[in-house]
Design an enzyme around this catalytic site. Structure first.
Site, PDB file in Angstrom:
ATOM      1  N   SER A 187       0.830  -1.204   0.000  1.00 19.00           N
ATOM      2  CA  SER A 187       0.000   0.000   0.000  1.00 19.00           C
ATOM      3  C   SER A 187       0.862   1.251   0.000  1.00 19.00           C
ATOM      4  O   SER A 187       0.503   2.258  -0.619  1.00 19.00           O
ATOM      5  CB  SER A 187      -0.972   0.012   1.179  1.00 19.00           C
ATOM      6  OG  SER A 187      -0.276  -0.097   2.407  1.00 19.00           O
ATOM      7  N   GLU A 188       2.029   1.226   0.692  1.00 15.72           N
ATOM      8  CA  GLU A 188       2.966   2.350   0.637  1.00 15.72           C
ATOM      9  C   GLU A 188       4.409   1.864   0.707  1.00 15.72           C
ATOM     10  O   GLU A 188       4.722   0.871   1.371  1.00 15.72           O
ATOM     11  CB  GLU A 188       2.728   3.348   1.781  1.00 15.72           C
ATOM     12  CG  GLU A 188       1.577   4.303   1.563  1.00 15.72           C
ATOM     13  CD  GLU A 188       0.344   3.909   2.354  1.00 15.72           C
ATOM     14  OE1 GLU A 188      -0.650   4.646   2.293  1.00 15.72           O
ATOM     15  OE2 GLU A 188       0.372   2.847   3.015  1.00 15.72           O
ATOM     16  N   THR A 189       5.256   2.601   0.013  1.00 11.09           N
ATOM     17  CA  THR A 189       6.709   2.460   0.068  1.00 11.09           C
ATOM     18  C   THR A 189       7.279   3.847   0.318  1.00 11.09           C
ATOM     19  O   THR A 189       6.831   4.816  -0.290  1.00 11.09           O
ATOM     20  CB  THR A 189       7.262   1.900  -1.260  1.00 11.09           C
ATOM     21  OG1 THR A 189       6.726   0.590  -1.483  1.00 11.09           O
ATOM     22  CG2 THR A 189       8.782   1.834  -1.239  1.00 11.09           C
TER      23      THR A 189
END
Length: 284
Positions: A48-50
């Site tokens: 979902s996020e990096t």
């Protein structure tokens, strides 16, 4: 640009048990990477996020972070804030203030404090706006939510924009089976209900976050959403100044978000455990 070796971490956020929270990939020493390279790597991780850690450009900050989903960049997000701070500290980062770390991100400076064994970030300023009746009806229908279960709704925007829905029944909340294809062109939607006897022990609220517009059907645990919901509920007298929220139950996760409103400053702090899972290097 020729690739170089960079430190890499993957952590589970809002849980003390690996694989039960929300995973985050962190690229350390990200100077020299272009926007396109950051975006491509975030798409490749398919999380979902990096996040990408960089030197601050504001002298008041300890580090700077850029936050990417597979489809674009966020100005702020909660679980990337806690996870990035944990990774920065674990890599030897030394904050100017031993009691408080200052993160620079798209919305500006975000204080992060040590809260016992946990980290907690200060909820950014919140804008609340009414939701258009036609849009609200479309969202409620796409969720499969009986209209009589909806108690209130508003736009919640702290740099990460959601439609917030407060519903009457936590069991019904857990049973929702949204049509994500219909939600995708509408909005990200966060739904909250007071916890019931069937919910996780020790929690006062249960949340679900549906983020189809950014390619994430359901987010396991969402710090920015919880920050907005906490400001909304506490501000309206609908929640105590300190509580624990559960998120991710339906997905087999056990996210726990610890909310505390400082009685002196009024700042709302959003805390959670962070569990390291992978540490190594990457060529990028």
């Amino acid at each position: 640009m020729a690739s170089m070796t960079r430190r890499f971490s993957q952590l589970d956020v809002f849980t003390a048990t690996p694989l039960r929270g929300n995973p985050l990939a962190v690229v350390h020493d990200a100077e020299g990477l272009s926007d396109a390279e950051m975006q491509a790597f975030a798409k490749w991780t398919n999380l979902s996020e990096t996040t990408f850690l960089l030197p601050p450009t504001d002298a008041r900050a300890d580090y700077r972070v850029r936050i990417f989903t597979p489809d674009g960049e966020f100005q702020f997000a909660g679980h990337p804030t806690l996870g990035s701070c944990h990774a920065w500290l674990a890599a030897g980062g030394q904050p100017r203030d031993a009691q408080q770390i200052v993160q620079q991100c798209g919305i500006g400076l975000v204080p992060v404090r040590r809260d016992g064994t946990r980290l907690a970030f200060a909820a950014p300023p919140l804008r609340r706006e009414p939701v258009d009746d036609i849009l609200l009806a479309q969202v409620v229908d796409a969720l499969g939510l009986p209209p009589g279960d909806l108690l209130s709704a508003c736009w919640l925007d702290n740099g990460n924009r959601w439609i917030g829905l407060r519903v009457a029944n936590a069991s019904r909340l857990r049973a929702l089976k949204p049509d994500h294809s219909r939600l995708k062109p509408l909005a990200k939607v966060g739904v909250v209900a007071e916890q019931d006897a069937e919910g996780a022990a020790g929690t006062q609220f249960e949340l679900r976050g549906f983020a189809a517009p950014i390619g994430v059907a359901e987010d396991p645990v969402t710090g920015s959403l919880n920050a907005s919901v906490a400001q909304w509920l506490i501000g309206e007298g609908l929640a105590p100044p300190q509580y624990v929220a559960a998120q991710g139950t339906v997905m087999g996760r056990a996210g726990r978000v610890h909310v505390h409103r400082d009685p002196v400053s009024g700042t709302i702090w959003i805390g959670g455990d962070v569990t390291p899972c992978i540490s190594g290097t990457l060529s990028l």
